[in-house]
Design an enzyme around this catalytic site. Structure first.
Site, PDB file in Angstrom:
ATOM      1  N   ASP A 103     -19.439 -23.479 -23.601  1.00 25.71           N
ATOM      2  CA  ASP A 103     -18.276 -24.370 -23.467  1.00 25.71           C
ATOM      3  C   ASP A 103     -17.489 -24.480 -24.781  1.00 25.71           C
ATOM      4  O   ASP A 103     -16.736 -25.428 -24.979  1.00 25.71           O
ATOM      5  CB  ASP A 103     -18.713 -25.757 -22.979  1.00 25.71           C
ATOM      6  CG  ASP A 103     -19.766 -26.409 -23.866  1.00 25.71           C
ATOM      7  OD1 ASP A 103     -20.100 -25.840 -24.925  1.00 25.71           O
ATOM      8  OD2 ASP A 103     -20.261 -27.486 -23.487  1.00 25.71           O
ATOM      9  N   LYS A 119     -18.569 -26.795 -15.232  1.00 33.48           N
ATOM     10  CA  LYS A 119     -17.711 -26.873 -16.430  1.00 33.48           C
ATOM     11  C   LYS A 119     -17.361 -25.519 -17.028  1.00 33.48           C
ATOM     12  O   LYS A 119     -16.194 -25.250 -17.303  1.00 33.48           O
ATOM     13  CB  LYS A 119     -18.379 -27.740 -17.497  1.00 33.48           C
ATOM     14  CG  LYS A 119     -17.623 -27.720 -18.820  1.00 33.48           C
ATOM     15  CD  LYS A 119     -18.074 -28.790 -19.785  1.00 33.48           C
ATOM     16  CE  LYS A 119     -19.288 -28.418 -20.547  1.00 33.48           C
ATOM     17  NZ  LYS A 119     -19.633 -29.442 -21.568  1.00 33.48           N
ATOM     18  N   ARG A 126     -18.858 -34.997 -17.491  1.00 30.58           N
ATOM     19  CA  ARG A 126     -17.588 -35.653 -17.846  1.00 30.58           C
ATOM     20  C   ARG A 126     -16.351 -34.901 -17.361  1.00 30.58           C
ATOM     21  O   ARG A 126     -15.246 -35.409 -17.425  1.00 30.58           O
ATOM     22  CB  ARG A 126     -17.525 -35.874 -19.360  1.00 30.58           C
ATOM     23  CG  ARG A 126     -18.289 -37.097 -19.810  1.00 30.58           C
ATOM     24  CD  ARG A 126     -18.268 -37.240 -21.314  1.00 30.58           C
ATOM     25  NE  ARG A 126     -19.204 -36.322 -21.959  1.00 30.58           N
ATOM     26  CZ  ARG A 126     -19.188 -36.018 -23.246  1.00 30.58           C
ATOM     27  NH1 ARG A 126     -18.256 -36.532 -24.030  1.00 30.58           N
ATOM     28  NH2 ARG A 126     -20.077 -35.188 -23.757  1.00 30.58           N
TER      29      ARG A 126
END
Ligand code: UD1
Ligand code: CA
Length: 486
Positions: A111, A28, A21
């Site tokens: 994350d 990420k 995403r």
């Protein structure tokens, strides 16, 4: 807060996910906030527990991620996750990479950047003091969509975690939405008894809606085996928030900055407008520094006491001395001395060292230059590859012509030199102490101490040139009028 937990046997940081995403060619966990990558924040929090083993589990963009991880933390153990998906599989392979462990094993995510050492430590302390098999860090959230739900028994102990998709399926099948309605969620951060963790993981299957090996299944298994399974609730939701897309990246980046600016204000820094002031986590500010609006302080920038930075200033890896002033300036890898004065509209490039009480003024560009104590480069110019002595005054519009088209050369200007406006120094060239240059001088030869240099081109006056060559122009008309009057 109690700081008496014993160091865990391992912290396993999960970083194998794809981060689809983010829609980014950059993995990420390598995106950053506060001047540090997401996984860098996670590793730093993990290191604060002083674990025996620090493990990162990787898969997506493995090479790039590993290079970054090892640059951040050389002692890190890298564990590769295979094609079996799920957080349970990731932890299983993290454990395999360090062999058998006894003692506490902590799991965090690469994350989740705002998790603090304090919260992590409190989780481990609670886990160890209560003698738990598993302690999950949970939070009560307004919208639990996407998260695993914490299911507790009457005594408040945790019986299981049900993933969002599985809770939805159960609600569909039974018409009972109790699980979906639970607002206490699994942050994904846990402390485990290492032995129970590995034994339970061996029994976890992929029989669920997502076909993944869920780490969350360990809780139910540990409890069935007689272990105590509990949740440690945090009320700081931002600490357990993960980054899945760039909206969350910005939200957490702003939140981190809010926390960093608040910390500095509480330690004696005046920040006029925290919302437009961005300070990286490694920046150091002394007491009584003042930061004006629209200022960004990056990397390893340090500002000494009494200095004023901004407005509209961006500094990367810059050291600013006591009581210096830097306004409307962009500077990188430079040193600005105590009581020095920079700006407005100044571009300072790497290797610039400005001495105490020195000045680099408006519309100046500098690079790789040592500027002595009290020397002034007040307006409009370029100084590169140069040494400028103490108390020298560089006139308006001076340029060091350091590049001959092939090589760069150095300009050496002594102390107490006075240069006329628009002097050009054609490097390599040396100007002795106390020398003068005339306005418009082009300095190609060395100038001895105390000498004046000028270029011997006399100024010529050509009478009536405009009247003859520009006849009929506004200038010619004005000139004619002036002539008629005299
Ligand atoms: C997981 C939890 C869920 C919890 C949520 C919190 C499980 C089964 N579910 O959800 O209860 O509320 O986190 O955010 O654990 N990762 C790997 N390898 C994998 C899969 C994931 O390393 O095979 C890593 C990801 O990079 C990420 C973290 O684990 O850092 C969480 O993965 P993600 O897919 O975001 O979490 P969910 O499984 O949705
Ligand atoms: Ca997630």
């Amino acid at each position: 807060m109690s700081l008496n937990s014993s160091s865990p046997a391992a912290v396993i940081v999960l970083a194998a996910g794809a981060g689809t995403r983010m829609k980014s060619s950059l993995p990420k966990v390598l995106h950053s906030i506060g001047g540090r990558s997401l996984v860098g924040h996670a590793l730093d929090a993990a290191v604060s527990l002083k674990p025996e083993h620090l493990v990162a589990v990787v898969r997506h963009e493995r090479e790039r991620v590993v290079e970054h991880l090892l640059a951040h933390n050389a002692d890190l153990v890298i564990a590769d996750q295979d094609e079996i998906p799920g957080t349970g599989r990731a932890v299983e392979q993290g454990l395999e990479a360090i062999g058998s462990v006894t003692g506490t094993v902590v799991v965090t995510y690469g994350d989740v950047p705002l998790l603090t050492p304090e919260t992590l430590n409190a989780l481990v302390t609670e886990h160890q003091n209560a003698g738990n098999a598993v302690t999950v860090l949970s939070a009560d959230v307004p919208d639990a969509t996407g998260y695993g739900r914490i299911v507790r028994d009457d005594s408040g102990l945790v019986t299981q975690i049900v993933e969002h998709k599985d809770a939805l399926k159960i609600a569909e099948e039974t018409g009972d939405s109790t699980l979906v309605d639970i607002t206490e969620i699994n942050s994904g951060i846990y402390a485990f008894d290492g032995k129970i963790l590995s034994q339970s993981l061996a029994q976890v299957t992929t029989e669920n809606v997502q076909g993944e090996k869920y780490l969350t299944d360990v809780l139910e298994l540990a409890r069935e085996a007689g272990g105590r399974v509990a949740a440690y609730v945090t009320d700081d939701l931002m600490e357990v928030e993960g980054v899945n897309d760039r909206v969350q990246l910005a939200t957490l980046g702003a939140e981190l900055n809010r926390r960093v600016t608040q910390r500095w204000m509480r330690s004696g820094v005046t920040i006029i407008d925290p919302s437009t002031t961005w300070i990286d986590v490694d920046v150091e500010l002394a007491q009584d520094v003042t930061i004006k609006p629209n200022t960004q302080l990056h990397g390893t920038t340090t500002i000494a006491t009494g200095a004023t930075i901004g407005p509209d200033t961006t500094l990367h890896d810059v050291q600013v001395g006591e009581n210096a002033t830097v306004r409307r300036t962009e500077a990188t890898q430079a040193k600005i001395g105590p009581n020095a004065n920079v700006g407005p509209f100044t571009y300072i490039r790497p290797g610039t060292v400005l001495g105490e009480h020195g000045k680099i003024g408006a519309f100046y560009e500098t690079k790789n230059v040592n500027i002595g104590r009290g020397a002034k480069l007040s307006h409009l110019g370029y100084a590169g590859d140069a040494d400028i002595g103490e108390n020298t005054n560089i006139g308006c519009g001076n340029i060091t012509a350091n590049y001959d088209g092939v090589n760069k050369h150095r300009t050496t200007i002594g102390a107490e030199v006075r240069t006329g406006s628009n002097t050009v120094f054609t490097a390599p060239v040396e100007i002795g102490d106390g020398a003068y240059t005339a306005a418009g001088a082009v300095v190609r030869k060395n100038v001895p101490p105390g000498a004046l240099t000028m270029n011997a081109v006399d100024q010529r006056i050509i009478e009536d040139w405009v009247l003859e060559r520009r006849a009929g122009s506004a200038a010619a008309e004005a000139a004619q009028k002036a002539r008629d009057k005299s």
